[in-house]
Design a protein around this motif. Structure first.
Motif, mmCIF file in Angstrom:
data_model
loop_
_atom_site.group_PDB
_atom_site.id
_atom_site.type_symbol
_atom_site.label_atom_id
_atom_site.label_comp_id
_atom_site.label_asym_id
_atom_site.label_seq_id
_atom_site.Cartn_x
_atom_site.Cartn_y
_atom_site.Cartn_z
ATOM 1 N N LEU A 236 24.123 14.525 -24.466
ATOM 2 C CA LEU A 236 25.388 13.562 -24.695
ATOM 3 C C LEU A 236 25.339 13.568 -26.322
ATOM 4 N N ASN A 237 24.130 13.004 -26.924
ATOM 5 C CA ASN A 237 24.163 12.965 -28.271
ATOM 6 C C ASN A 237 24.746 13.939 -29.175
ATOM 7 N N ASN A 238 24.171 15.226 -28.788
ATOM 8 C CA ASN A 238 24.662 16.580 -29.411
ATOM 9 C C ASN A 238 26.287 16.597 -29.042
ATOM 10 N N PHE A 239 26.760 16.402 -28.003
ATOM 11 C CA PHE A 239 28.280 16.367 -27.811
ATOM 12 C C PHE A 239 28.627 15.469 -28.743
ATOM 13 N N LYS A 240 28.489 14.357 -28.946
ATOM 14 C CA LYS A 240 29.003 13.075 -30.006
ATOM 15 C C LYS A 240 28.885 13.589 -31.279
ATOM 16 N N LYS A 241 27.904 14.273 -31.544
ATOM 17 C CA LYS A 241 27.533 14.771 -33.041
ATOM 18 C C LYS A 241 28.751 15.898 -33.504
ATOM 19 N N LEU A 242 28.807 16.743 -32.647
ATOM 20 C CA LEU A 242 29.541 17.815 -32.737
ATOM 21 C C LEU A 242 31.147 17.434 -32.877
ATOM 22 N N ILE A 243 31.342 16.626 -31.986
ATOM 23 C CA ILE A 243 32.791 15.726 -31.957
ATOM 24 C C ILE A 243 32.935 15.302 -33.258
ATOM 25 N N ASN A 244 32.049 14.646 -33.906
ATOM 26 C CA ASN A 244 32.250 13.824 -35.111
ATOM 27 C C ASN A 244 32.289 14.844 -36.345
ATOM 28 N N THR A 245 31.733 15.968 -36.184
ATOM 29 C CA THR A 245 31.449 17.068 -37.311
ATOM 30 C C THR A 245 32.929 17.501 -37.218
ATOM 31 N N TYR A 246 33.501 18.180 -36.034
ATOM 32 C CA TYR A 246 34.582 18.898 -36.247
ATOM 33 C C TYR A 246 35.939 18.331 -35.830
ATOM 34 N N GLY A 247 35.878 17.009 -35.194
ATOM 35 C CA GLY A 247 36.946 16.472 -34.752
ATOM 36 C C GLY A 247 37.421 16.710 -33.334
ATOM 37 N N PHE A 248 38.245 16.373 -32.651
ATOM 38 C CA PHE A 248 38.653 16.322 -31.404
ATOM 39 C C PHE A 248 40.139 15.979 -31.074
ATOM 40 N N ASP A 249 40.945 16.897 -30.494
ATOM 41 C CA ASP A 249 42.539 16.359 -30.403
ATOM 42 C C ASP A 249 42.458 16.153 -28.821
ATOM 43 N N LYS A 250 42.402 14.646 -28.556
ATOM 44 C CA LYS A 250 42.253 14.330 -27.141
ATOM 45 C C LYS A 250 43.722 14.736 -26.329
ATOM 46 N N ASN A 251 44.849 14.461 -27.209
ATOM 47 C CA ASN A 251 46.154 14.679 -26.783
ATOM 48 C C ASN A 251 46.430 16.293 -25.982
ATOM 49 N N LYS A 252 45.986 17.434 -26.699
ATOM 50 C CA LYS A 252 45.997 18.642 -26.219
ATOM 51 C C LYS A 252 44.885 19.480 -25.730
ATOM 52 N N THR A 253 43.854 18.606 -25.627
ATOM 53 C CA THR A 253 42.503 19.367 -25.258
ATOM 54 C C THR A 253 41.960 18.831 -23.802
ATOM 55 N N VAL A 254 41.486 19.639 -23.045
ATOM 56 C CA VAL A 254 41.043 19.260 -21.714
ATOM 57 C C VAL A 254 39.554 20.210 -21.288
ATOM 58 N N PHE A 255 38.630 19.430 -20.930
ATOM 59 C CA PHE A 255 37.525 20.193 -20.489
ATOM 60 C C PHE A 255 37.672 20.747 -18.900
ATOM 61 N N LEU A 256 37.219 21.948 -18.793
ATOM 62 C CA LEU A 256 37.033 22.603 -17.462
ATOM 63 C C LEU A 256 35.607 22.609 -17.158
ATOM 64 N N LEU A 257 35.033 21.905 -16.143
ATOM 65 C CA LEU A 257 33.769 21.830 -15.766
ATOM 66 C C LEU A 257 33.676 21.687 -14.213
ATOM 67 N N ASP A 258 32.598 21.880 -13.804
ATOM 68 C CA ASP A 258 31.991 21.701 -12.392
ATOM 69 C C ASP A 258 31.176 20.418 -12.404
#
Length: 321
Positions: A236-258
């Protein structure tokens, strides 16, 4: 005696040549596209390749691939337009789809379900993790600005092991190992390696190398809950750091997961931050027809149909908003 050895050598050579011809004619050998790291420092494939991906001693899987000029296995080129809804589908080998003919991919299935009202651009590559995926979006930022929906296939257990991006040079270098280069030219060796016929030789080499050392006894490790929780927290911390590094567009991005294989704490965090995700786990689980291939866990055609339906239904709902 010399005549006998000469005949044995001659017959061995003739048998080898015959088997090599049979392997080539029936395309029994393994073949996969050539890896590169392109000028944007993105791990991808050498553009404009075509061939067949074969697996198994009886061609358990035989699928045609087509690497487009961007370097991804796809039936189309990636040219976003304003006339249609453009969707980017990003992920690892499950999205890459070498196990199925490129013209019957998940992206093509999505387009059919939406009556070709969308264009789906498939950015799939074996081994991609979340760092690879966010770096890809950043490297092609101008193109992704024109894309309406970004769908990222995220495997929590595999894709969040690092908090930085560095291209996986191992797979690039492995293509240039002597044995790899020989296999490209001697298809019989490629076939034998693919069916595991050369594994005893590898095992023998390992035994020779480790001779004199006390071999470790391999026992199945049972992880306690603290270990699991600590690992999930690190991911989870790795996820947060990557988001902080690259940014993330919540409006048009969605995760596909199980969700069956995803930490609840991670899902709770996504909910708290309004990160959208599509959960296909229960749908696959409830399918009365097998959804994976016989020889590994990649989705078969039915599984891909289900994944395409999940994504298509999401896009339909978005179009109504």
């Amino acid at each position: 005696m010399k005549l006998l050895f000469g005949k044995i050598l001659l017959y061995t050579l003739l048998v080898f040549i015959c088997l090599e011809i049979i392997t080539r004619v029936f395309h029994l050998y393994q073949e996969s596209p050539t890896f590169i790291i392109n000028d944007k420092n993105v791990k991808t494939y050498l553009p404009n390749q075509e061939g067949y991906y074969a697996v198994g001693n009886r061609r358990m899987n035989f699928a045609e691939y087509h690497i487009n000029k961007t370097g991804f296995n796809s039936y189309s080129e990636f040219t976003p337009t304003k006339d249609k809804i453009d969707v980017a589908l990003i992920g690892d080998s499950y999205i890459e789809g070498l196990h199925q003919n490129y013209y019957n991919s998940i992206g093509e299935k999505i387009e059919k379900k939406l009556n070709d009202s969308v264009d789906v651009f498939e950015y799939g590559h074996s081994g991609y993790d979340f760092a690879d995926e966010l770096h890809l979006i950043s490297a092609y930022s101008e193109k992704f600005k024109l894309i309406d929906q970004i769908i990222i296939y995220l495997k929590f257990e595999n894709d969040l092991k690092r908090d930085f991006y560095k291209p996986d040079q191992y797979w690039i270098d492995s293509q240039y190992f002597t044995f790899s280069k020989i296999k490209k030219n001697v298809k019989l060796l490629s076939y034998m390696d693919g069916i595991g016929a050369l594994q005893p030789l590898r095992n023998l080499k390992s035994k020779i190398v480790s001779f004199g050392n006390n071999p470790e006894k391999h026992t199945e490790k049972v992880e306690n809950q603290d270990v699991v929780d600590n690992r999930n927290l690190q991911y989870l911390n790795n996820f947060k750091k990557l988001i902080n590094t690259y940014g993330f567009d919540k409006n048009k991005t969605v995760f596909l997961l199980d969700s069956r294989k995803t930490s609840k704490s991670f899902l709770d965090y996504c909910d708290s931050m309004a990160y959208k995700y599509l959960d296909f786990g229960k749908i696959l689980e409830n399918s009365k027809t097998p959804t994976t291939l016989i020889y590994d866990n990649h989705w078969n055609n039915h599984g891909r149909e289900i994944i395409a339906s999940v994504i298509a239904n999401y896009i339909k709902e978005k179009k109504k908003v």
